[in-house]
Design an enzyme around this catalytic site. Structure first.
Site, PDB file in Angstrom:
ATOM      1  N   ASN A 107     -12.047   3.692  51.141  1.00 16.84           N
ATOM      2  CA  ASN A 107     -11.601   2.691  52.133  1.00 16.84           C
ATOM      3  C   ASN A 107     -12.860   2.669  53.424  1.00 16.84           C
ATOM      4  O   ASN A 107     -13.410   3.685  53.595  1.00 16.84           O
ATOM      5  CB  ASN A 107     -10.526   2.997  52.922  1.00 16.84           C
ATOM      6  CG  ASN A 107      -9.925   1.806  53.754  1.00 16.84           C
ATOM      7  OD1 ASN A 107     -10.087   0.555  53.510  1.00 16.84           O
ATOM      8  ND2 ASN A 107      -9.411   2.177  54.997  1.00 16.84           N
ATOM      9  N   HIS A 109     -13.119   1.569  57.395  1.00 14.88           N
ATOM     10  CA  HIS A 109     -11.897   1.120  58.644  1.00 14.88           C
ATOM     11  C   HIS A 109     -12.947   0.786  59.743  1.00 14.88           C
ATOM     12  O   HIS A 109     -13.821   1.897  60.057  1.00 14.88           O
ATOM     13  CB  HIS A 109     -11.238   2.328  58.810  1.00 14.88           C
ATOM     14  CG  HIS A 109     -10.217   2.145  59.905  1.00 14.88           C
ATOM     15  ND1 HIS A 109      -8.940   1.493  59.721  1.00 14.88           N
ATOM     16  CD2 HIS A 109     -10.229   2.520  61.334  1.00 14.88           C
ATOM     17  CE1 HIS A 109      -8.626   1.262  60.947  1.00 14.88           C
ATOM     18  NE2 HIS A 109      -9.170   2.007  61.708  1.00 14.88           N
ATOM     19  N   SER A 136     -16.016   3.617  59.592  1.00 16.87           N
ATOM     20  CA  SER A 136     -15.844   4.807  59.155  1.00 16.87           C
ATOM     21  C   SER A 136     -15.535   4.652  57.690  1.00 16.87           C
ATOM     22  O   SER A 136     -14.845   3.902  57.176  1.00 16.87           O
ATOM     23  CB  SER A 136     -14.838   5.688  59.373  1.00 16.87           C
ATOM     24  OG  SER A 136     -14.939   5.950  60.678  1.00 16.87           O
ATOM     25  N   ASP A 145      -5.221   5.601  56.842  1.00 12.48           N
ATOM     26  CA  ASP A 145      -6.791   5.810  57.702  1.00 12.48           C
ATOM     27  C   ASP A 145      -6.965   7.393  57.972  1.00 12.48           C
ATOM     28  O   ASP A 145      -7.544   7.550  59.047  1.00 12.48           O
ATOM     29  CB  ASP A 145      -6.663   4.891  58.946  1.00 12.48           C
ATOM     30  CG  ASP A 145      -6.463   3.574  58.620  1.00 12.48           C
ATOM     31  OD1 ASP A 145      -7.237   3.165  57.530  1.00 12.48           O
ATOM     32  OD2 ASP A 145      -5.960   2.654  59.398  1.00 12.48           O
TER      33      ASP A 145
HETATM   34  C1  GAR Z   1     -14.020  -4.998  57.788  1.00 15.80           C
HETATM   35  O1  GAR Z   1     -14.427  -4.959  59.098  1.00 15.80           O
HETATM   36  C2  GAR Z   1     -13.068  -3.776  57.427  1.00 15.80           C
HETATM   37  O2  GAR Z   1     -13.760  -2.459  58.140  1.00 15.80           O
HETATM   38  C3  GAR Z   1     -11.701  -3.772  58.034  1.00 15.80           C
HETATM   39  O3  GAR Z   1     -11.477  -5.413  57.735  1.00 15.80           O
HETATM   40  C4  GAR Z   1     -12.674  -5.981  57.580  1.00 15.80           C
HETATM   41  C5  GAR Z   1     -12.957  -6.711  56.413  1.00 15.80           C
HETATM   42  O4  GAR Z   1     -14.098  -7.678  56.412  1.00 15.80           O
HETATM   43  N1  GAR Z   1     -10.771  -3.156  57.302  1.00 15.80           N
HETATM   44  C6  GAR Z   1      -9.740  -2.722  57.822  1.00 15.80           C
HETATM   45  O5  GAR Z   1      -9.396  -3.069  59.099  1.00 15.80           O
HETATM   46  C7  GAR Z   1      -8.875  -1.932  56.989  1.00 15.80           C
HETATM   47  N2  GAR Z   1      -7.759  -1.179  57.580  1.00 15.80           N
HETATM   48  P1  GAR Z   1     -14.453  -8.422  55.266  1.00 15.80           P
HETATM   49  O6  GAR Z   1     -13.300  -8.912  54.483  1.00 15.80           O
HETATM   50  O7  GAR Z   1     -15.575  -9.132  55.513  1.00 15.80           O
HETATM   51  O8  GAR Z   1     -15.219  -7.158  54.139  1.00 15.80           O
END
Ligand code: GAR
Length: 210
Positions: A107, A109, A136, A145
């Protein structure tokens, strides 16, 4: 060639970074399929544009979280992935789903874990006047997480930053570090052993990789 399945819920910019890295040979793997819990996720269009099978499953069609995750796992397993990559997949995972992919699910985060698990991480960094923030990549374990961190990237927080400013600065870093970590995994250099992330025999995280 190793096989990767990616799960998305939204824009899919991290998925795009992995697609690009595979196409450019920076990640030596095949993206076998992309799944989403949202039919409208732009990530599904990105997958289709790259010729990757892309599907959505609607959580409302299942009795509960366990039933949805079991159906999703069945679809995923049809592709026999070596690695499952969560790329902005915004659902809490059931116990069985996490157990099924133990040691082969990553994942990303948007915080410097263990700081700010959960949602609204950019706003939390601003509200707390943090000087730095970041992202991370970690192995997924039963703790939300909370799995062992593999690699982090830091960004500065400026006084007049909005959450969206920070989001953009963080995502630029995400697009670098996620493909890198995935390449380590598919090259057999990275594993989860006894609850610790190990790269080339060294316990992670190691400072200075990003
Ligand atoms: C990313 O910034 C990722 O880190 C976050 O969602 C975004 C997705 O962007 N993930 C979380 O918050 C998971 N808990 P994307 O759809 O453009 O890749």
């Amino acid at each position: 060639m190793k096989r990767i399945v990616v799960l998305v819920s939204g824009n899919g910019s991290n998925l795009q970074a992995v697609i690009d890295a595979c196409q450019q040979g920076r990640v030596n793997a095949t993206l076998s399929a992309v799944f989403s819990n949202k039919a409208s996720a732009y990530g599904l269009e990105r997958a289709q544009a790259a010729g990757i099978p892309a599907f959505s499953l609607d959580p409302k069609s299942y009795a509960n979280r366990e039933a949805f995750d079991a159906a999703l796992a069945e679809e995923i397993d049809a592709y026999q992935p070596d690695l499952v990559v969560l790329a902005g997949y915004m659902r809490i995972l059931s116990h069985d789903f996490v157990a099924r992919y133990a040691g082969r699910m990553l994942n990303i985060h948007p915080s410097l874990l263990p700081k700010y698990p959960g949602l609204h991480t950019h706003q939390k960094a601003i509200d707390n006047n943090d000087a730095e923030h970041g992202t991370s990549v970690h192995f997924v374990t039963q703790e939300l997480d909370g799995g062992p961190v593999i690699l982090q990237a830091k960004v500065p927080v400026f006084e007049d930053d909005t959450a969206e400013d920070l989001n953009q600065r963080v995502q630029t870093q995400e697009h670098n570090i996620y493909p890198l970590v995935i390449s380590w995994f598919v090259d057999g250099r990275l594993s989860l052993r006894e609850g610790q992330a190990i790269l080339d025999g060294q316990i992670l995280p190691v400072e200075g990789h990003a």
